[in-house]
Structures are given as structure tokens and as C-alpha cells.
Motif scaffolding. Structure first.
Motif, short mmCIF file in Angstrom:
data_model
loop_
_atom_site.label_atom_id
_atom_site.label_comp_id
_atom_site.label_asym_id
_atom_site.label_seq_id
_atom_site.Cartn_x
_atom_site.Cartn_y
_atom_site.Cartn_z
N ALA A 1 0.84 -1.20 0.00
CA ALA A 1 0.00 0.00 0.00
C ALA A 1 0.87 1.25 0.00
CB ALA A 1 -0.92 -0.01 1.21
N ALA A 2 1.97 1.20 0.74
CA ALA A 2 2.88 2.35 0.82
C ALA A 2 3.51 2.64 -0.54
CB ALA A 2 3.96 2.09 1.86
N LYS A 3 3.88 1.59 -1.25
CA LYS A 3 4.49 1.77 -2.58
C LYS A 3 3.56 2.53 -3.51
CE LYS A 3 6.69 -1.77 -4.45
NZ LYS A 3 7.00 -3.16 -4.86
N ALA A 4 2.27 2.27 -3.38
CA ALA A 4 1.30 2.95 -4.23
C ALA A 4 1.09 4.41 -3.82
CB ALA A 4 -0.03 2.21 -4.18
N ALA B 1 9.23 14.54 11.95
CA ALA B 1 9.64 14.43 10.54
C ALA B 1 9.96 12.97 10.25
CB ALA B 1 10.87 15.31 10.28
N PRO B 2 9.34 12.39 9.22
CA PRO B 2 9.62 10.99 8.87
C PRO B 2 10.96 10.88 8.13
CG PRO B 2 8.05 11.93 7.32
CD PRO B 2 8.33 13.01 8.32
N LEU B 3 12.01 10.48 8.82
CA LEU B 3 13.35 10.52 8.23
C LEU B 3 13.66 9.27 7.41
CD1 LEU B 3 15.45 12.17 11.10
CD2 LEU B 3 14.17 13.24 9.24
N PHE B 4 12.96 9.15 6.29
CA PHE B 4 13.21 7.99 5.43
C PHE B 4 14.62 8.02 4.83
CE2 PHE B 4 11.23 11.28 2.81
CZ PHE B 4 12.08 11.34 1.71
N PRO C 1 4.34 6.25 4.63
CA PRO C 1 4.59 5.45 3.43
C PRO C 1 6.02 5.55 2.90
CG PRO C 1 2.53 6.66 3.23
CD PRO C 1 3.18 7.15 4.48
N ALA C 2 6.63 6.73 2.97
CA ALA C 2 7.99 6.88 2.44
C ALA C 2 9.00 6.04 3.22
CB ALA C 2 8.40 8.36 2.46
N ALA D 1 12.45 1.39 2.97
CA ALA D 1 12.95 0.18 3.63
C ALA D 1 12.90 -1.03 2.69
CB ALA D 1 12.13 -0.10 4.89
N GLN D 2 11.77 -1.19 2.00
CA GLN D 2 11.69 -2.35 1.09
C GLN D 2 12.62 -2.18 -0.11
OE1 GLN D 2 10.15 -2.62 -2.21
NE2 GLN D 2 10.02 -0.37 -2.26
N LEU D 3 12.81 -0.93 -0.55
CA LEU D 3 13.73 -0.67 -1.66
C LEU D 3 15.16 -1.08 -1.29
CD1 LEU D 3 13.86 0.70 -4.54
CD2 LEU D 3 14.57 2.79 -3.34
N CYS D 4 15.50 -0.92 0.00
CA CYS D 4 16.84 -1.27 0.47
C CYS D 4 16.95 -2.73 0.91
CB CYS D 4 17.23 -0.36 1.64
SG CYS D 4 17.48 1.37 1.16
N GLY D 5 15.86 -3.48 0.73
CA GLY D 5 15.90 -4.91 1.03
C GLY D 5 15.72 -5.26 2.48
#
Length: 429
Positions: free
Chosen positions: A69-72, A130-133, A165-166, A171-175
Motif C-alpha cells: 500500500a505504501a508503494k502505491a 519528521a519521517p526521516l526515510f 509510506p515513504a 525500507a523495502q527498496l533497500c531490502g
């Protein structure tokens, strides 16, 4: 902002003092929470998640459906920007790999050093004001490059139990596959001690507020290492008339908006330039969404005129800033001679924000003067250096007598015997 001209060295300690924060009361609270987590596990974590974050989560682990859902939800432009940052951070940290170092210290005595990854690491990602993605990129990428077998990520949810979501997307992008919706002291305690749901790790990384900072320091008492002591963000800008006053003001404000306990310092070789920066700060400040927070931080900040370049350099090294921007005509003098800074940014077109996000260097840096003895996070932060040695029969014949003499002088007879037995066997061959 307090303005000072050519301060005498005897007032530097007071002038450069960080905003006072008392950890005494916090430490007692942190220790109590650690003890509860140790005995009650998940139940204690749930209790404090509800108390501090207002989140009532039955299951801490982020579900695959939440990640999808976050990816979308993440805008495509942001995804592309994150991809650019990821590529640059990977390039810079991949370049930090080193080969095995091997030395024959004498004939038949071979010693070598190689680096091995820390097996289990925990990443703490702030998500409050602040969401520090971006911090995920700074921590997960080197952890992956180092080869850490288990990477646990904890980040606080909102009151509905959701994570930004970010943060999930990055996180998933980094595995990262092990994500938990917990924050604050209870997250650090859980990663340090382990619970029914949350694995115990060997080292914890990541920034946080004063509660997280103290929790990380307490974690060391329970046998868990941390990346470094860290506190509120800080920036020192060194500039002269060749700098752009608007740029400098924006850099100072970029750190001030982190929080009311942040500190920014301008050291300038020009009084007229300080005047211009003051005007720019007032002009830019009123437009900031986090204006109130930045205003409070500016109250902790300094504008310092130094007419002598060497004195300015000495002041910088005395302060040991987390971030240092150098924007002067004689930049080489300062770049070559600065010895205490977490990360250095050079020239009019190198804002500190570049290092925060996407240039490739790491933004997890020592604060509160710890740049005098700590490095920022890098590939080696996720690794251990291990030494090995192998001694041949000939090597033992040459080296053994020296070991015997030294062990005998220290009156450690068993140490001596460990060599004597081998030498006696070799004499009989």
C-alpha cells in the motif's frame, strides 16, 4: 542570535557550549523501561507504545500488505529522487571496501587482518515530527554492503498504528524485511534485549530525540554496542565576503528547523557579511512551516566575527561541529587544517542538505563535540576487523625464544611453557 566579535580564548568554552540538556531524570525512566522489557517482553513494549505514542498495536511487525500500500502512495517524483540518492550512497560506500592486509612480520610468521560483518544490527528511524526515510538509506545501504546477516528496523507509528509510506517504501527498496512499528525508548530496549517478537541485535544505529539518545547509551550497559553518542543536530558555517549571504542563511535555518535544541553557528571573517546574513535569516524565517521550532533553535545560536583566519580555524577545531560548511576565498587553508568535524561541505554550491540526502556521504554523524574522537557512520561501522596469524616450524624457532623471555619476565609461567614445549619438540626432530 548572539553576536560576538573576536572573542578571547578564555571565553570560548562558554561561548561554544551546546544547549543544556539534563539526562538525569530521563536515565531513571529509561532504566525502568529496560527492566520491564527484560522481564515482560512484548507486553512491556505494547504498554509503552500506547503510553508514549498513543498507538495500540497488537502486532508490531509491518505486514506485506502495508508495504504494498505504501508503494502505491509514494509519488513517482519522490521515488525517482530516492533512487538517485540510493545510487550515490551505494557508490560512495562500496568504494570504502578494503582487501585483506597480509604481512610476514619475520620469516615463518604470517599475520593478516580482514573485516567481517556484524551479524545482527538494529536501525532506529525517527518518525515523529519528521519521517526521516533518508536515514534508512544512510544505514541500510552500508549494512547491506557490509553483509550483515540480520537487519532489524524499528520506527514509531502514528496514533492509528500506521508508518509513513515513504519510510516503508524506502525500507523495502533497500531490502529490509524485518520492520517493526515501535519507537522511542521501548524500541531501543527491545532491540537491545530481545522480546518474543523482536530479535536482539549486537549493535544499534540511528538518530533520535533525547529519550532515544539516553536509551542508546543505556543499551551499552546491557551489552549492545551503538554507532556513537549523538544528540541534537548542529552546523557551523565559516564564510567571508565571497559567500552568498542568502545561501548561508538558508543553511543555518536548515539545521535550526530540526528542533528547538539544535544549534547553528556562523563564524565570519567579515562584519558586513554577518549583517547581510542576519537580514536574510529574518527574511527567510517567516516563510518556514517550522518557523517556531527554528526560532527557538536560533536562540541557542551564535554569530561570531573573527578577523584572524588561524583564530577562526582554532575556534572551529575547539567546537568540533557535526556539520561544517567552508565558504571562503582561501578555502584550502581551512580544508587542509580542520581536524574536528563530522562532515565538511565546501563552496557556495555545496549545501549541508546535499549530505543529508543524496550526494553519497553519510548523514549519521557525531554531535556535541564528539567529532573530536568519533567518525560518522561508514562501511566500517557495520564491520569488525579480525586478525589472524599462522606460524611455521621455522617461525617458531626464530620467534619462540623472545616469547619465552618476555613471558618469564612477567612471571606467567604457563605462557612460557606453551612456547617451551613446542621448541623442545622441534629440537628433537
Amino acid at each position: 542570535m548572539q553576536r560576538i566579535e573576536n572573542p578571547n580564548r578564555d571565553i570560548w568554552p562558554g561561548l561554544l557550549k551546546r544547549p543544556a540538556v539534563s539526562y538525569d531524570d530521563i536515565e531513571d525512566l529509561v532504566l525502568d523501561i529496560f527492566k520491564e522489557v527484560k522481564t515482560m517482553g512484548d507486553n512491556a513494549v505494547k504498554k509503552y507504545a500506547k503510553q508514549f505514542d498513543g498507538a495500540d498495536c497488537e502486532d508490531f511487525k509491518v505486514a506485506e500488505s502495508e508495504i504494498m500500500a505504501a508503494k502505491a502512495e509514494v509519488p513517482e517524483a519522490l521515488k525517482q529522487a530516492i533512487a538517485v540518492a540510493k545510487t550515490n550512497i551505494e557508490k560512495f560506500h562500496n568504494a570504502q571496501k578494503t582487501e585483506r592486509l597480509t604481512v610476514d612480520t619475520m620469516p615463518g610468521v604470517r599475520c593478516w587482518q580482514e573485516k567481517r560483518p556484524i551479524e545482527k544490527v538494529g536501525l532506529y528511524i525517527p518518525g515523529g515530527t519528521a519521517p526521516l526515510f533518508s536515514t534508512i538509506l544512510m544505514l541500510a545501504i552500508p549494512a547491506k554492503i557490509a553483509g550483515c546477516k540480520e537487519i532489524v528496523l524499528c520506527t514509531p507509528p502514528d496514533k492509528k498504528g500506521n508508518v509513513h509510506p515513504a519510510i516503508l517504501y524506502t525500507a523495502q527498496l533497500c531490502g529490509i524485511k524485518t520492520l517493526f512499528k515501535i519507537g522511542g525508548i521501548q524500541a531501543v530496549a527491545a532491540m537491545s534485549l530481545g522480546t518474543e517478537s523482536i530479535p536482539k541485535v549486537f549493535k544499534i544505529f540511528g538518530p533520535g530525540n533525547q529519550y532515544v539518545t539516553v536509551a542508546k547509551q543505556v543499551a551499552m550497559r546491557f551489552g549492545t554496542a551503538i554507532d556513537m553518542p549523538a544528540g541534537p543536530s548542529e552546523l557551523l558555517v565559516l564564510a567571508d565576503d565571497t559567500a552568498n549571504a542568502g545561501f548561508v542563511a538558508s543553511d543555518l535555518l536548515s539545521q535550526a528547523e530540526h528542533g528547538p535544541d539544535s544549534q547553528v553557528v556562523l563564524v565570519s571573517l567579515s562584519k558586513a557579511f554577518i549583517d547581510e546574513v542576519e537580514k536574510e535569516i529574518k527574511r527567510q524565517l517567516v516563510k518556514l512551516p517550522r518557523k517556531e521550532m527554528a526560532e527557538k533553535a536560533m536562540g541557542n545560536s551564535r554569530l561570531i566575527f573573527m578577523e584572524d583566519a588561524q583564530q577562526a580555524l582554532d575556534l572551529i577545531n575547539e567546537y568540533g561541529p557535526e556539520h561544517l560548511i567552508i565558504c571562503t576565498a582561501n578555502e584550502a587553508f581551512f580544508v587542509d587544517n580542520v581536524s574536528n568535524a563530522g562532515s565538511v561541505f565546501i563552496g557556495n554550491y555545496t549545501p549541508e542538505s546535499a549530505g543529508d540526502y543524496a550526494s553519497g556521504t553519510n548523514h549519521t554523524l557525531p554531535t556535541n563535540g564528539y567529532a573530536k574522537q568519533y567518525s560518522g557512520v561508514n562501511l566500517d561501522s557495520f564491520m569488525k576487523s579480525m586478525t589472524f596469524q599462522k606460524i611455521s616450524k621455522e617461525g617458531m624457532k626464530q620467534l619462540g625464544p623472545s616469547i619465552e623471555i618476555m613471558a618469564g619476565a612477567e612471571e606467567l609461567e604457563a605462557h612460557k611453557n606453551a612456547v617451551t614445549l613446542r621448541l623442545n619438540e622441534l629440537k628433537g626432530q
